[in-house]
Design an enzyme around this catalytic site. Structure first.
Site, PDB file in Angstrom:
ATOM      1  N   CYS A  85       0.891  -1.067  -0.121  1.00  7.80           N
ATOM      2  CA  CYS A  85       0.055  -0.123   0.038  1.00  7.80           C
ATOM      3  C   CYS A  85       0.923   1.207   0.055  1.00  7.80           C
ATOM      4  O   CYS A  85       1.585   1.649  -1.089  1.00  7.80           O
ATOM      5  CB  CYS A  85      -1.056  -0.168   1.193  1.00  7.80           C
ATOM      6  SG  CYS A  85      -2.436   1.212   0.995  1.00  7.80           S
ATOM      7  N   HIS A 202      -3.563  -5.603   1.354  1.00  7.28           N
ATOM      8  CA  HIS A 202      -2.849  -5.851   2.504  1.00  7.28           C
ATOM      9  C   HIS A 202      -2.897  -7.368   2.978  1.00  7.28           C
ATOM     10  O   HIS A 202      -4.151  -7.950   3.364  1.00  7.28           O
ATOM     11  CB  HIS A 202      -3.514  -5.136   3.488  1.00  7.28           C
ATOM     12  CG  HIS A 202      -3.438  -3.605   3.324  1.00  7.28           C
ATOM     13  ND1 HIS A 202      -2.208  -2.875   4.012  1.00  7.28           N
ATOM     14  CD2 HIS A 202      -4.180  -2.803   2.953  1.00  7.28           C
ATOM     15  CE1 HIS A 202      -2.279  -1.775   3.634  1.00  7.28           C
ATOM     16  NE2 HIS A 202      -3.566  -1.362   3.058  1.00  7.28           N
ATOM     17  N   GLU A 204      -1.353  -8.765   5.245  1.00  8.18           N
ATOM     18  CA  GLU A 204      -1.236  -8.785   6.579  1.00  8.18           C
ATOM     19  C   GLU A 204      -2.574  -8.784   7.220  1.00  8.18           C
ATOM     20  O   GLU A 204      -2.762  -9.215   8.564  1.00  8.18           O
ATOM     21  CB  GLU A 204      -0.212  -7.717   7.289  1.00  8.18           C
ATOM     22  CG  GLU A 204      -0.735  -6.434   7.521  1.00  8.18           C
ATOM     23  CD  GLU A 204      -0.860  -5.666   6.013  1.00  8.18           C
ATOM     24  OE1 GLU A 204      -0.456  -6.141   4.917  1.00  8.18           O
ATOM     25  OE2 GLU A 204      -1.055  -4.357   6.153  1.00  8.18           O
TER      26      GLU A 204
END
Lengths: 225, 80
Positions: A85, A202, A204
């Site tokens: 990002c 993302h 994560e």
């Protein structure tokens, strides 16, 4: 495996990714942007967020910070680097990756779950996924509209440097499944040597079923020796 | 020595903000409007008396930080 997560004023996904890495037994160090030395790391992470409030252009100011000189050196020496990002924006602004991330086509900040299709798994980042696998990840950005010139696009395509593209739930890559207007639905790119990855989604945020899902976890498992 | 710098998106790069501004003005009745491209404006005050040195330094600022040359063009104007 040792990892370093670089932290800027305005980073906000740094701790999320640290939790993911530590869960997988990475020995992780958080590195403040003013540091001039990077700990020896198998993986360097430039996390998501809004470094310096996105002043000037997203990632432009962070790209000139002290620690980035070390990240650039490490990247050119072949270290594995992932920018997620805002991290992707920073890697582009510092020149480790090429292209540009423009304002989203619809001018809106988009925060939602999307689907991506694995275009290539013959690399260090996606080898635990199957080719053409469709996975759900989350995006949250205002400037994720990937753009580059024709010459670079051809280079990306010819050398298998586009590992992920936005698609729909069935895996069809269409205009409708393109959330932000990115050129050819590109969601992430590699540098020439495939040791540096920039991606807008993302992984994560999808690393634990308790929170959401674990469809992002194989990316980190891929990186483990 | 004072300079002004404008940074605008290149011609072939889509400018969604400019499009929205242009559409709004058309909706306000300004129907003869052809198009609007939005950009950034910088006023730079430099402690340098040699004009060519100063000019070069402002150019360097534009190339290294103020613009992203893949998507943007810049114009430098000397003010005094």
């Amino acid at each position: 495996m040792k990892s370093s997560v670089v932290v800027f004023p305005g980073s906000n996904c740094d701790r999320d990714i640290a939790v993911t890495l530590e869960k997988l037994q990475f020995k992780n160090t958080m590195v403040w942007h003013k540091e001039t030395k990077l700990p020896k790391s198998d993986l360097i992470v430039i996390p998501g967020g809004f470094s310096y409030g996105d002043y000037l252009r997203s990632g432009a100011i962070a790209a000139k910070s002290n620690i980035l000189n070390e990240v650039i050196k490490a990247g050119n020496d072949g270290s594995l680097i992932i920018g997620i990002c805002n991290g992707f924006q920073i890697l582009i602004e510092c020149g480790l990756l090429q292209g540009a991330l423009l304002r989203n086509f619809g001018l809106k900040f988009i925060s939602k779950d999307i689907f991506i299709k694995i275009q290539s798994n013959k690399n260090k980042f996606f080898n635990k996924y199957k080719k053409d696998e469709v996975i759900k990840l989350n995006i949250a950005h205002n400037e994720g509209n990937f753009f580059t010139d024709k010459k670079h696009l051809k280079e990306l395509e010819d050398n298998d440097l586009i590992p992920i593209k936005y698609c729909d739930e069935k895996g069809d890559i269409t205009n409708l499944s393109n959330p932000n207007g990115s050129l050819n639905n590109i969601a992430g790119i590699f540098n020439k040597n495939k040791n540096i990855l920039g991606m807008m989604p993302h992984p994560e945020r999808m690393s634990d079923k308790i929170c959401s899902d674990d469809s992002g976890l194989p990316l980190f498992l891929s990186l483990m020796k | 020595m004072k300079f002004s710098v404008t940074v605008t998106l290149k011609k072939d790069v889509l400018d969604p903000q400019g499009k929205v501004v242009s559409q709004t003005l058309k909706n306000m009745g300004m129907t003869n409007l052809i198009q609007i491209r939005q950009g950034k404006f910088f006023e730079i005050d430099l402690d340098e008396k040699n004009p060519s040195k100063a000019q070069n330094q402002v150019k360097e600022m534009c190339e290294k930080l103020l613009s992203n040359q893949i998507i943007e063009d810049f114009k430098i104007k000397q003010k005094e």
